[in-house]
Design a protein around this motif. Structure first.
Motif, short mmCIF file in Angstrom:
data_model
loop_
_atom_site.label_atom_id
_atom_site.label_comp_id
_atom_site.label_asym_id
_atom_site.label_seq_id
_atom_site.Cartn_x
_atom_site.Cartn_y
_atom_site.Cartn_z
N THR A 95 -10.29 -12.13 -4.20
CA THR A 95 -10.92 -11.36 -3.12
C THR A 95 -9.93 -10.80 -2.09
OG1 THR A 95 -11.40 -13.21 -1.59
CG2 THR A 95 -13.00 -12.78 -3.36
N VAL A 96 -8.64 -10.71 -2.42
CA VAL A 96 -7.71 -10.11 -1.46
C VAL A 96 -7.59 -8.61 -1.65
CG1 VAL A 96 -6.38 -12.21 -1.11
CG2 VAL A 96 -5.71 -10.62 -2.91
N GLY A 97 -8.14 -8.08 -2.75
CA GLY A 97 -8.14 -6.62 -2.93
C GLY A 97 -7.25 -6.09 -4.03
N LYS A 98 -6.84 -6.94 -4.96
CA LYS A 98 -5.96 -6.48 -6.04
C LYS A 98 -6.64 -5.40 -6.88
CE LYS A 98 -5.39 -10.59 -7.87
NZ LYS A 98 -6.25 -11.40 -6.98
N SER A 99 -7.88 -5.67 -7.30
CA SER A 99 -8.60 -4.71 -8.14
C SER A 99 -8.83 -3.41 -7.39
CB SER A 99 -9.95 -5.29 -8.58
OG SER A 99 -9.76 -6.47 -9.34
N HIS A 100 -9.14 -3.51 -6.11
CA HIS A 100 -9.36 -2.32 -5.29
C HIS A 100 -8.12 -1.44 -5.27
CE1 HIS A 100 -11.35 -0.33 -1.68
NE2 HIS A 100 -10.14 0.22 -1.71
N LEU A 101 -6.96 -2.04 -5.04
CA LEU A 101 -5.74 -1.25 -4.94
C LEU A 101 -5.35 -0.62 -6.27
CD1 LEU A 101 -3.34 -3.21 -2.54
CD2 LEU A 101 -4.49 -1.02 -2.17
N LEU A 102 -5.54 -1.32 -7.38
CA LEU A 102 -5.22 -0.72 -8.67
C LEU A 102 -6.15 0.46 -8.95
CD1 LEU A 102 -3.33 -3.15 -9.06
CD2 LEU A 102 -4.10 -3.24 -11.45
N ALA A 103 -7.43 0.28 -8.64
CA ALA A 103 -8.38 1.37 -8.85
C ALA A 103 -8.07 2.55 -7.94
CB ALA A 103 -9.80 0.89 -8.61
N ALA A 104 -7.68 2.26 -6.70
CA ALA A 104 -7.33 3.33 -5.77
C ALA A 104 -6.09 4.09 -6.24
CB ALA A 104 -7.09 2.75 -4.38
N THR A 105 -5.12 3.37 -6.76
CA THR A 105 -3.90 4.01 -7.25
C THR A 105 -4.20 4.93 -8.43
OG1 THR A 105 -2.59 2.10 -6.56
CG2 THR A 105 -1.59 3.57 -8.16
N ALA A 106 -5.01 4.45 -9.36
CA ALA A 106 -5.38 5.27 -10.51
C ALA A 106 -6.18 6.49 -10.09
CB ALA A 106 -6.15 4.44 -11.53
N PRO A 158 10.10 0.95 -12.65
CA PRO A 158 9.46 0.81 -13.97
C PRO A 158 8.15 0.05 -13.89
CG PRO A 158 11.32 -0.69 -13.75
CD PRO A 158 11.37 0.23 -12.56
N ALA A 159 8.04 -0.86 -12.92
CA ALA A 159 6.84 -1.67 -12.80
C ALA A 159 6.61 -2.04 -11.34
CB ALA A 159 6.96 -2.94 -13.64
N VAL A 160 5.34 -2.22 -11.02
CA VAL A 160 4.95 -2.78 -9.72
C VAL A 160 3.96 -3.90 -10.03
CG1 VAL A 160 3.85 -2.42 -7.49
CG2 VAL A 160 5.27 -0.61 -8.48
N ALA A 161 4.28 -5.10 -9.60
CA ALA A 161 3.40 -6.25 -9.83
C ALA A 161 2.90 -6.75 -8.48
CB ALA A 161 4.14 -7.36 -10.57
N ILE A 162 1.59 -6.87 -8.35
CA ILE A 162 1.02 -7.44 -7.13
C ILE A 162 0.25 -8.71 -7.52
CG2 ILE A 162 0.89 -5.24 -5.95
CD1 ILE A 162 -2.06 -5.13 -6.49
N VAL A 204 0.84 -1.20 0.00
CA VAL A 204 0.00 0.00 0.00
C VAL A 204 0.88 1.25 0.00
CG1 VAL A 204 -1.70 1.33 1.29
CG2 VAL A 204 -1.96 -1.15 1.09
N THR A 205 1.91 1.25 0.81
CA THR A 205 2.83 2.40 0.87
C THR A 205 3.50 2.62 -0.48
OG1 THR A 205 3.24 2.06 3.23
CG2 THR A 205 4.86 3.34 2.01
N SER A 206 3.92 1.54 -1.11
CA SER A 206 4.61 1.66 -2.40
C SER A 206 3.68 2.19 -3.48
CB SER A 206 5.18 0.30 -2.81
OG SER A 206 6.14 -0.15 -1.88
N LEU A 207 2.44 1.71 -3.51
CA LEU A 207 1.49 2.19 -4.51
C LEU A 207 1.11 3.65 -4.25
CD1 LEU A 207 -0.85 -0.91 -4.88
CD2 LEU A 207 0.88 -0.10 -6.50
N TYR A 208 0.93 3.99 -2.99
CA TYR A 208 0.58 5.38 -2.67
C TYR A 208 1.70 6.33 -3.08
CZ TYR A 208 -1.16 9.41 -0.12
OH TYR A 208 -1.62 10.66 0.20
N ALA A 209 2.95 5.89 -2.93
CA ALA A 209 4.09 6.73 -3.30
C ALA A 209 4.07 7.06 -4.79
CB ALA A 209 5.39 6.04 -2.92
N LEU A 210 3.53 6.17 -5.61
CA LEU A 210 3.47 6.42 -7.04
C LEU A 210 2.55 7.58 -7.38
CD1 LEU A 210 3.18 2.78 -8.46
CD2 LEU A 210 5.23 4.22 -8.36
N THR A 211 1.61 7.87 -6.51
CA THR A 211 0.63 8.93 -6.80
C THR A 211 1.17 10.31 -6.48
OG1 THR A 211 -0.42 8.95 -4.59
CG2 THR A 211 -1.15 7.27 -6.15
N ASP A 212 2.33 10.40 -5.84
CA ASP A 212 2.91 11.68 -5.41
C ASP A 212 3.84 12.20 -6.49
OD1 ASP A 212 3.92 13.86 -4.12
OD2 ASP A 212 4.93 12.74 -2.52
#
Length: 240
Positions: A57-68, A48-52, A31-39
């Motif tokens: 149902t662990v929340g992959k789609s949620h986190l990608l949508a939140a990052t975007a 160059p890439a972040v792969a999760i 979560v910290t790493s993805l949030y850092a991309l938004t700054d």
């Protein structure tokens, strides 16, 4: 003749995916790493890439949508959000600095070609491609040159929220929707339903809408009716 209740306009409609609404559990690093991309002002060079990766149902789609969403909040168009089931844009030379692709392990050959070109277009300028899949990216059935690029940055396994954290997370989710879960209702949900966040959130949202339609408090009888009508009860769930 008694008509079924009309579900009213849900003024507590679920908000778009965000980091605030994600139950972090043991996933603080991703979560910290993805949030850092938004700054945009961060002095740290983005990977160059972040792969999760992780199970359903662990929340992959949620986190990608939140990052975007967080990326586009202050700079619309800075992020592109896609999924394997989507129709990809015709032009891979996008102006975005962030490309998020959900279910990247299921991309068609044409989508793989698009992402390969888009990756080579945005990464040299400091952009990042964020992808998700069910297994580690080295195992994804993709063309070799794309798979190598998608695995060239950060790789995280996303894990389910610990079972002992589910009660508190459910209570907080109900509170955000404007109602309180009693201990009795909470125990019934956890003992009769699938114990993953997506399923539990669906139940809380649904029982809230039904209680508004019926103008009744959220009780075990109302919950029992909701679960039965929607085939959501899991007979294999363990008692708590």
């Amino acid at each position: 003749m008694v008509q079924a209740p009309q579900i009213p306009f849900d003024f507590f409609a679920p908000t778009p995916a965000s980091f605030d609404s994600f139950v972090v559990g043991d996933n603080a690093e991703v979560v910290t790493s993805l949030y850092a991309l938004t700054d945009r002002a961060s002095p740290v060079k983005p990977p160059p890439a972040v792969a999760i990766w992780g199970g359903p149902t662990v929340g992959k789609s949620h986190l990608l949508a939140a990052t975007a969403a967080a990326t586009n909040a202050d700079n619309p168009g800075a992020a592109v959000l896609l999924a394997a089931g989507d129709a990809f844009p015709a032009d891979p030379f996008v102006s975005a600095r962030l490309i998020c692709v959900d279910d990247a392990d299921r991309l068609t050959a044409a989508q793989q070609g698009w992402l390969f070109t888009a990756f080579n277009h945005i990464v040299p300028s400091g952009g990042t491609v964020v992808v998700s899949g069910r297994t580690p990216p080295a195992q994804w059935p993709l063309r070799d040159d794309l798979r190598t690029r998608l695995g060239s940055g950060l790789i995280f396994e996303l894990v389910a929220i610990p079972q002992d954290a589910l009660p508190g997370a459910l209570v907080e989710h109900a509170a955000r929707r404007g109602f309180q879960l009693s201990d009795e209702v909470l125990t019934y949900i956890l003992s009769r339903s699938r114990r993953d966040v997506a399923s539990l959130w669906q139940i809380v949202n649904g029982i809230d809408a039904l209680s508004l339609a019926r103008k009744r408090a959220v009780t075990v009888p109302l919950l029992r009716e909701y679960l039965a009508r929607n085939n959501l009860s899991d007979s294999g769930a363990s008692e708590v």
